[in-house]
Design an enzyme around this catalytic site. Structure first.
Site, PDB file in Angstrom:
ATOM      1  N   ALA A   1       0.833  -1.212   0.000  1.00 34.29           N
ATOM      2  CA  ALA A   1       0.000   0.000   0.000  1.00 34.29           C
ATOM      3  C   ALA A   1       0.859   1.250   0.000  1.00 34.29           C
ATOM      4  CB  ALA A   1      -0.895  -0.008   1.245  1.00 34.29           C
TER       5      ALA A   1
ATOM      6  N   THR B   1      11.083   1.241  -4.010  1.00 33.33           N
ATOM      7  CA  THR B   1      11.322   1.674  -5.386  1.00 33.33           C
ATOM      8  C   THR B   1      12.789   2.032  -5.623  1.00 33.33           C
ATOM      9  OG1 THR B   1      10.884   3.551  -6.864  1.00 33.33           O
ATOM     10  CG2 THR B   1      10.526   3.936  -4.561  1.00 33.33           C
ATOM     11  N   ASP B   2      13.172   2.014  -6.895  1.00 35.95           N
ATOM     12  CA  ASP B   2      14.523   2.471  -7.259  1.00 35.95           C
ATOM     13  C   ASP B   2      14.662   3.982  -7.115  1.00 35.95           C
ATOM     14  OD1 ASP B   2      12.865   3.156  -9.394  1.00 35.95           O
ATOM     15  OD2 ASP B   2      14.031   2.106 -10.928  1.00 35.95           O
ATOM     16  N   GLU B   3      13.518   4.685  -7.035  1.00 35.93           N
ATOM     17  CA  GLU B   3      13.574   6.156  -7.009  1.00 35.93           C
ATOM     18  C   GLU B   3      14.240   6.693  -5.753  1.00 35.93           C
ATOM     19  OE1 GLU B   3      10.390   8.501  -8.364  1.00 35.93           O
ATOM     20  OE2 GLU B   3       9.560   6.928  -9.629  1.00 35.93           O
TER      21      GLU B   3
ATOM     22  N   TYR C   1       7.440  11.892  -3.669  1.00 30.96           N
ATOM     23  CA  TYR C   1       7.120  10.461  -3.596  1.00 30.96           C
ATOM     24  C   TYR C   1       8.351   9.669  -3.163  1.00 30.96           C
ATOM     25  CZ  TYR C   1       6.921   5.698  -5.392  1.00 30.96           C
ATOM     26  OH  TYR C   1       7.033   4.334  -5.516  1.00 30.96           O
TER      27      TYR C   1
ATOM     28  N   LYS D   1       9.163   7.304   0.230  1.00 33.82           N
ATOM     29  CA  LYS D   1       9.551   5.884   0.166  1.00 33.82           C
ATOM     30  C   LYS D   1      10.910   5.687   0.837  1.00 33.82           C
ATOM     31  CE  LYS D   1       7.515   2.922  -1.541  1.00 33.82           C
ATOM     32  NZ  LYS D   1       6.420   2.063  -0.995  1.00 33.82           N
TER      33      LYS D   1
HETATM   34  P1  TYD Z   1       5.733   7.057 -14.432  1.00 33.60           P
HETATM   35  O1  TYD Z   1       4.952   5.906 -14.993  1.00 33.60           O
HETATM   36  O2  TYD Z   1       4.965   8.191 -13.806  1.00 33.60           O
HETATM   37  O3  TYD Z   1       6.804   6.454 -13.420  1.00 33.60           O
HETATM   38  P2  TYD Z   1       8.096   7.154 -12.688  1.00 33.60           P
HETATM   39  O4  TYD Z   1       8.106   8.605 -12.882  1.00 33.60           O
HETATM   40  O5  TYD Z   1       7.837   6.782 -11.294  1.00 33.60           O
HETATM   41  O6  TYD Z   1       9.290   6.493 -13.283  1.00 33.60           O
HETATM   42  O7  TYD Z   1       6.606   7.649 -15.569  1.00 33.60           O
HETATM   43  C1  TYD Z   1       7.554   6.880 -16.250  1.00 33.60           C
HETATM   44  C2  TYD Z   1       8.340   7.813 -17.133  1.00 33.60           C
HETATM   45  O8  TYD Z   1       7.457   8.361 -18.119  1.00 33.60           O
HETATM   46  C3  TYD Z   1       8.915   9.015 -16.399  1.00 33.60           C
HETATM   47  O9  TYD Z   1      10.185   9.333 -16.990  1.00 33.60           O
HETATM   48  C4  TYD Z   1       7.936  10.129 -16.654  1.00 33.60           C
HETATM   49  C5  TYD Z   1       7.445   9.787 -18.047  1.00 33.60           C
HETATM   50  N1  TYD Z   1       6.057  10.218 -18.351  1.00 33.60           N
HETATM   51  C6  TYD Z   1       5.819  11.051 -19.452  1.00 33.60           C
HETATM   52  O10 TYD Z   1       6.743  11.461 -20.183  1.00 33.60           O
HETATM   53  N2  TYD Z   1       4.520  11.417 -19.706  1.00 33.60           N
HETATM   54  C7  TYD Z   1       3.480  11.017 -18.914  1.00 33.60           C
HETATM   55  O11 TYD Z   1       2.319  11.411 -19.191  1.00 33.60           O
HETATM   56  C8  TYD Z   1       3.746  10.161 -17.792  1.00 33.60           C
HETATM   57  C9  TYD Z   1       2.637   9.679 -16.887  1.00 33.60           C
HETATM   58  C10 TYD Z   1       5.061   9.791 -17.550  1.00 33.60           C
END
Ligand code: TYD
Length: 351
Positions: free
Chosen positions: A88, A135-137, A160, A164
C-alpha cells in the site's frame, strides 16, 4: 538455501496494481496453501470490485486505512499473521509534486503503524516476516552506464521518492533497533495488467485508442528499467521464501529504455493490432514541459536476488510489452478507470 513457509499473510494495498497482480500470483502457486487478508483503503487507484479476481475461502478483503492503528491491531489479534507484505502506497510522482501531504500520511505514517503492530504482536522467535515493497527512485538518478546495487546511497529527489526513502529507513531502523524480521525490496518501474491509466504505459494506450495526444515530458529521453509485473511478483514471493532477514534486494532487469522509444514501440504494437498505419499513432506524440524533479535515468543491478534466491525475470521487455498491450486492448473497460471522478478532478486541476 532458506525455505520459509508462510501461511497467514497480511497484504496491504492488494487492490492496487502490484498488489492485485501479486494476489493472483500467489493463489496460482502450488507452494502456497495459506490464507490472505487484503487491507486496502480503496482510494482512486484501487481496482474496482468487478476486476477483483479472487473468490476464495482463503481470502478476505478488508476496506480500511493502514494508518488506522485500532483496525490494524484488531486484524493482527484476530488473524495472527506470520507475514506482512506491504504494497500500500501513494505512488504517482506527479500527484506527489502537487500534494505531498497525502504521501507522507500513507507512505510514512502508514508503514509506521504496521511496523508498530508487528513489534507489539510478534514474538522475537524468528517465525515472522515483514516485506516492504519500495522503489529504485529512493536512490535518485543513476548515472549513464551504471547500475545501482544495494549499496547505493539514498538520494530521493521528488516527494514520492522522499516518502519511500523515509519508509525504507524506518524498516531498516526497526530491524536494527528492535530486531524486527524485515526485508526491503527496491524495484524498478513495473508494467503489466491492472495498472492505473495515470501511469505512462496505460495512459499512452488509452490516449492512442481515443486519438488523444501522447504527452512526453521534456525531450522524452528519460530512461527507466522496466520490469514486467509478473516477474516482480515472482521476485517478491522468492524473497518471502528465501530472502535473508535484515537485507535489502533490488528487483529489475538491468536494461533500460528511453520513454520516446517505449512510446514508439507501443504505437507500433497498437498499429499492428488495430491494422492502422503506425503514423496515425506516432503523430499523436507531443513533447510537453518538463516534470519538476524529473530524474533522468533509473537502473538497478539485481544480481543479489538472482544469486541468493535463484529468481530471474522470465519476460524480455518486448515479450512483456506484447502481453501488456494485448491485455489492455482486450480489456478496454479497464481504461475507463480514467473516467473515475477523482481522477478527472485531479487532471483538471493540474493539467
Ligand atoms: P511514471 O509511470 O509516472 O513512473 P516514474 O516517474 O515513477 O518512473 O513515468 C515513467 C516515465 O514516463 C517518467 O520518466 C515520466 C514519463 N512520463 C511522461 O513522459 N509522460 C506522462 O504522461 C507520464 C505519466 C510519464
Amino acid at each position: 538455501m532458506i525455505q520459509r513457509k508462510k501461511e497467514k499473510i497480511l497484504i496491504t494495498g492488494g487492490r492496487g496494481f502490484i498488489g492485485t497482480n501479486f494476489l493472483r500470483y500467489i493463489f496460482s502457486q502450488a507452494d502456497f496453501s495459506g490464507s490472505v487478508v487484503n487491507l486496502d483503503k480503496m482510494t482512486y487507484a484501487a481496482n474496482p470490485s468487478s476486476w477483483q479476481p479472487l473468490v476464495s475461502d482463503k481470502y478476505l478483503m478488508v476496506e480500511g486505512d493502514i494508518c488506522d492503528q485500532k483496525l490494524v491491531e484488531d486484524l493482527f489479534a484476530k488473524h495472527q499473521f506470520d507475514c506482512v507484505i506491504h504494497f500500500a502506497a501513494e505512488s504517482h510522482v506527479d500527484r506527489s509534486i502537487h500534494g505531498p501531504a497525502e504521501f507522507v500520511d500513507s507512505n510514512v505514517r502508514g508503514i509506521m503503524t504496521l511496523l508498530e503492530a508487528c513489534r507489539k504482536f510478534w514474538k522475537p522467535d524468528g517465525q515472522n516476516l515483514f516485506v516492504h515493497m519500495s522503489t529504485d527512485e529512493v536512490f535518485g538518478p543513476t548515472p549513464e552506464g551504471v547500475l545501482f546495487d544495494e549499496q547505493a546511497c539514498y538520494a530521493p529527489r521528488n516527494p514520492y521518492a522522499a516518502t519511500k526513502a523515509a519508509a525504507d529507513h524506518l524498516v531498516a531502523a526497526y530491524f536494527h533497533t528492535y530486531q524486527l524480521p524485515v526485508i526491503i525490496a527496491n524495484s524498478t518501474n513495473n508494467y503489466g495488467a491492472f495498472q492505473h491509466p495515470e501511469k505512462l504505459i496505460p495512459l499512452m494506450l488509452l490516449n492512442m485508442l481515443q486519438q488523444k495526444e501522447l504527452p512526453l515530458y521534456g525531450d522524452g529521453k528519460h530512461e527507466r528499467d522496466w520490469i514486467f509485473v509478473e516477474d516482480a511478483c515472482a521476485a517478491i514471493w522468492k524473497l518471502v521464501q528465501r530472502g535473508k532477514v535484515g537485507e535489502r534486494y533490488n528487483i529489475g532487469t538491468g536494461k533500460t529504455c528511453k520513454n520516446i522509444e517505449l512510446v514508439e514501440t507501443l504505437c507500433e504494437m497498437v498499429a499492428a493490432q488495430t491494422q492502422q498505419d503506425v503514423s496515425v499513432y506516432k503523430n499523436l506524440i507531443r513533447f510537453i514541459s518538463e516534470r519538476k524533479g524529473h530524474d533522468r535515468r533509473y537502473a538497478l543491478n539485481s544480481s543479489k536476488i538472482q544469486v541468493e534466491t535463484s529468481w530471474n525475470p522470465t519476460h524480455s521487455f518486448m515479450q512483456g510489452l506484447e502481453k501488456t498491450v494485448a491485455w489492455y486492448l482486450a480489456n478496454q473497460d479497464w481504461l475507463k478507470l480514467s473516467q473515475n471522478q477523482d481522477y478527472q478532478l485531479w487532471l483538471n486541476k493540474n493539467y
